[in-house]
Design a protein around this motif. Structure first.
Motif, PDB file in Angstrom:
ATOM      1  N   VAL A 192       0.827  -1.196   0.000  1.00 33.28           N
ATOM      2  CA  VAL A 192       0.000   0.000   0.000  1.00 33.28           C
ATOM      3  C   VAL A 192       0.868   1.255   0.000  1.00 33.28           C
ATOM      4  CG1 VAL A 192      -0.219   0.012   2.529  1.00 33.28           C
ATOM      5  CG2 VAL A 192      -1.984   1.096   1.141  1.00 33.28           C
ATOM      6  N   HIS A 193       0.391   2.265  -0.731  1.00 28.24           N
ATOM      7  CA  HIS A 193       1.043   3.573  -0.741  1.00 28.24           C
ATOM      8  C   HIS A 193       0.676   4.329   0.530  1.00 28.24           C
ATOM      9  CE1 HIS A 193       2.254   3.380  -4.922  1.00 28.24           C
ATOM     10  NE2 HIS A 193       1.030   3.053  -5.282  1.00 28.24           N
ATOM     11  N   GLY A 194       1.570   5.211   0.955  1.00 20.32           N
ATOM     12  CA  GLY A 194       1.278   6.067   2.101  1.00 20.32           C
ATOM     13  C   GLY A 194       0.032   6.899   1.876  1.00 20.32           C
ATOM     14  N   TYR A 195      -0.182   7.337   0.646  1.00 24.29           N
ATOM     15  CA  TYR A 195      -1.370   8.142   0.333  1.00 24.29           C
ATOM     16  C   TYR A 195      -2.649   7.360   0.637  1.00 24.29           C
ATOM     17  CZ  TYR A 195      -4.927  10.599  -2.335  1.00 24.29           C
ATOM     18  OH  TYR A 195      -6.080  11.245  -2.704  1.00 24.29           O
TER      19      TYR A 195
ATOM     20  N   SER B  99     -10.898   8.695   6.065  1.00 22.15           N
ATOM     21  CA  SER B  99     -12.273   8.236   5.818  1.00 22.15           C
ATOM     22  C   SER B  99     -12.882   7.650   7.086  1.00 22.15           C
ATOM     23  CB  SER B  99     -12.317   7.214   4.675  1.00 22.15           C
ATOM     24  OG  SER B  99     -11.887   5.937   5.112  1.00 22.15           O
ATOM     25  N   TRP B 100     -12.040   7.205   8.004  1.00 19.73           N
ATOM     26  CA  TRP B 100     -12.501   6.689   9.299  1.00 19.73           C
ATOM     27  C   TRP B 100     -12.646   7.808  10.324  1.00 19.73           C
ATOM     28  CZ3 TRP B 100      -9.022   1.873  10.639  1.00 19.73           C
ATOM     29  CH2 TRP B 100      -9.182   0.886   9.662  1.00 19.73           C
ATOM     30  N   SER B 101     -12.284   9.029   9.973  1.00 19.77           N
ATOM     31  CA  SER B 101     -12.246  10.170  10.909  1.00 19.77           C
ATOM     32  C   SER B 101     -11.286   9.904  12.058  1.00 19.77           C
ATOM     33  CB  SER B 101     -13.640  10.495  11.450  1.00 19.77           C
ATOM     34  OG  SER B 101     -14.514  10.807  10.402  1.00 19.77           O
ATOM     35  N   ALA B 102     -10.207   9.181  11.784  1.00 23.85           N
ATOM     36  CA  ALA B 102      -9.237   8.831  12.825  1.00 23.85           C
ATOM     37  C   ALA B 102      -8.543  10.060  13.396  1.00 23.85           C
ATOM     38  CB  ALA B 102      -8.201   7.850  12.288  1.00 23.85           C
ATOM     39  N   ASP B 103      -8.573  11.169  12.661  1.00 19.80           N
ATOM     40  CA  ASP B 103      -7.989  12.401  13.193  1.00 19.80           C
ATOM     41  C   ASP B 103      -8.798  12.920  14.373  1.00 19.80           C
ATOM     42  OD1 ASP B 103      -9.976  12.786  11.141  1.00 19.80           O
ATOM     43  OD2 ASP B 103      -9.471  14.916  11.096  1.00 19.80           O
ATOM     44  N   LYS B 104     -10.063  12.522  14.487  1.00 19.41           N
ATOM     45  CA  LYS B 104     -10.920  12.986  15.577  1.00 19.41           C
ATOM     46  C   LYS B 104     -10.875  12.071  16.796  1.00 19.41           C
ATOM     47  CE  LYS B 104     -14.098  15.404  12.514  1.00 19.41           C
ATOM     48  NZ  LYS B 104     -13.288  15.296  11.317  1.00 19.41           N
ATOM     49  N   TRP B 105     -10.737  10.761  16.597  1.00 21.49           N
ATOM     50  CA  TRP B 105     -10.808   9.839  17.728  1.00 21.49           C
ATOM     51  C   TRP B 105      -9.523   9.060  17.967  1.00 21.49           C
ATOM     52  CZ3 TRP B 105      -9.742   5.030  16.032  1.00 21.49           C
ATOM     53  CH2 TRP B 105     -10.052   4.718  14.703  1.00 21.49           C
ATOM     54  N   GLY B 106      -8.624   9.039  16.996  1.00 14.42           N
ATOM     55  CA  GLY B 106      -7.443   8.186  17.132  1.00 14.42           C
ATOM     56  C   GLY B 106      -6.141   8.918  17.327  1.00 14.42           C
TER      57      GLY B 106
ATOM     58  N   VAL C 196      -4.593  10.803  15.370  1.00 13.65           N
ATOM     59  CA  VAL C 196      -3.795  10.683  14.150  1.00 13.65           C
ATOM     60  C   VAL C 196      -3.952  11.974  13.365  1.00 13.65           C
ATOM     61  CG1 VAL C 196      -3.523   9.447  11.974  1.00 13.65           C
ATOM     62  CG2 VAL C 196      -4.121   8.196  14.040  1.00 13.65           C
ATOM     63  N   GLN C 197      -2.878  12.705  13.252  1.00 13.84           N
ATOM     64  CA  GLN C 197      -2.923  13.938  12.465  1.00 13.84           C
ATOM     65  C   GLN C 197      -2.510  13.613  11.039  1.00 13.84           C
ATOM     66  OE1 GLN C 197      -4.378  16.535  13.836  1.00 13.84           O
ATOM     67  NE2 GLN C 197      -4.532  15.183  15.599  1.00 13.84           N
ATOM     68  N   PRO C 198      -3.257  14.087  10.040  1.00 17.78           N
ATOM     69  CA  PRO C 198      -2.957  13.741   8.652  1.00 17.78           C
ATOM     70  C   PRO C 198      -1.501  14.006   8.252  1.00 17.78           C
ATOM     71  CG  PRO C 198      -5.045  14.889   8.789  1.00 17.78           C
ATOM     72  CD  PRO C 198      -4.441  14.938  10.160  1.00 17.78           C
ATOM     73  N   GLY C 199      -0.922  15.094   8.730  1.00 21.30           N
ATOM     74  CA  GLY C 199       0.457  15.423   8.364  1.00 21.30           C
ATOM     75  C   GLY C 199       1.488  14.511   8.995  1.00 21.30           C
ATOM     76  N   SER C 200       1.114  13.752  10.020  1.00 20.00           N
ATOM     77  CA  SER C 200       2.082  12.894  10.716  1.00 20.00           C
ATOM     78  C   SER C 200       2.136  11.478  10.145  1.00 20.00           C
ATOM     79  CB  SER C 200       1.750  12.835  12.204  1.00 20.00           C
ATOM     80  OG  SER C 200       0.536  12.137  12.410  1.00 20.00           O
ATOM     81  N   ILE C 201       1.244  11.144   9.241  1.00 22.57           N
ATOM     82  CA  ILE C 201       1.162   9.766   8.736  1.00 22.57           C
ATOM     83  C   ILE C 201       2.419   9.379   7.968  1.00 22.57           C
ATOM     84  CG2 ILE C 201      -0.109   8.232   7.184  1.00 22.57           C
ATOM     85  CD1 ILE C 201      -2.661   9.817   8.125  1.00 22.57           C
ATOM     86  N   TYR C 202       2.897  10.261   7.089  1.00 19.03           N
ATOM     87  CA  TYR C 202       4.099   9.933   6.312  1.00 19.03           C
ATOM     88  C   TYR C 202       5.318   9.817   7.222  1.00 19.03           C
ATOM     89  CZ  TYR C 202       1.170  10.933   2.298  1.00 19.03           C
ATOM     90  OH  TYR C 202       0.157  10.917   1.376  1.00 19.03           O
TER      91      TYR C 202
END
Length: 195
Positions: free
Chosen positions: A13-16, A24-31, A33-39
């Motif tokens: 799987v690609h990082g993207y 799509s899971w809204s993990a930035d709200k409950w998990g 997980v900040q979108p910029g930190s995934i890579y």
């Protein structure tokens, strides 16, 4: 755990695609997980030999994309984290508890208003989840995703009831100062705010 689990599930799987799935899971709200930190997390997990880069490719003018797979070490870590989170109750750190420890520093009317405001915000969150569910947001999601949001609403409802009950106690004049005040000059200042 989320990133290891997704790579394990979707690999290669690609990082993207990991980022898109988590959002799509809204993990930035409950998990947390900040979108910029995934890579960054993907690179760190690769350095720690929990993931491996399969290939990096560039299509046209798009940025280069790296494809990842999970390693046996990564599978072990994912399974340990997964089981730990399932079997152990770990209360989430909530800065509200630190603020609540200093309840006597707040004037009664402000403390009660703050609790009612907190209840209103929690209610709005629950209403948003329920409205999204009614509009079909959960239609093509697995049942356990609906259960996850049901748990969020149940937790909110419990805290809403607590906020409203404590706000009423504060407004009614119920004492919440210790019977014997510690020998600190600040306590006397706080006593005058709440009495």
């Amino acid at each position: 755990m989320l990133i290891l689990g997704l790579v394990n599930w979707m690999q290669p799987v690609h990082g993207y695609d990991v980022r898109r799935e988590l959002l799509s899971w809204s993990a930035d709200k409950w998990g947390n997980v900040q979108p910029g930190s995934i890579y960054h997390a993907l690179r760190k997990l690769t350095e720690e030999e929990m993931l491996r880069e399969v290939k990096t490719e560039q299509v046209g003018a798009r940025p280069a994309r790296t494809t990842y797979e999970i390693t046996p070490k990564g599978v072990d870590e994912f399974e340990n984290l997964l089981r730990g989170y399932w079997w152990e109750v770990k209360p989430a750190a909530d800065p509200f508890f630190a603020a609540l420890a200093f309840l006597p520093a707040m004037p009664r009317d402000e403390a009660a208003a703050a609790l009612r405001n907190r209840a209103a915000q929690l209610r709005a969150g629950s209403d948003g989840i329920e409205a999204a569910a009614e509009k079909g947001w959960l239609r093509d999601k697995p049942p356990h995703v609906a259960w996850m949001w049901e748990l969020a609403v149940a937790r909110n409802e419990g805290e809403i009831a607590w906020c409203e009950r404590v706000a009423e106690l504060i407004e009614s004049g119920t004492s919440y100062l210790p019977g014997r005040m510690p020998p600190h000059p600040g306590w006397e200042q706080w006593r005058s705010k709440v009495e």
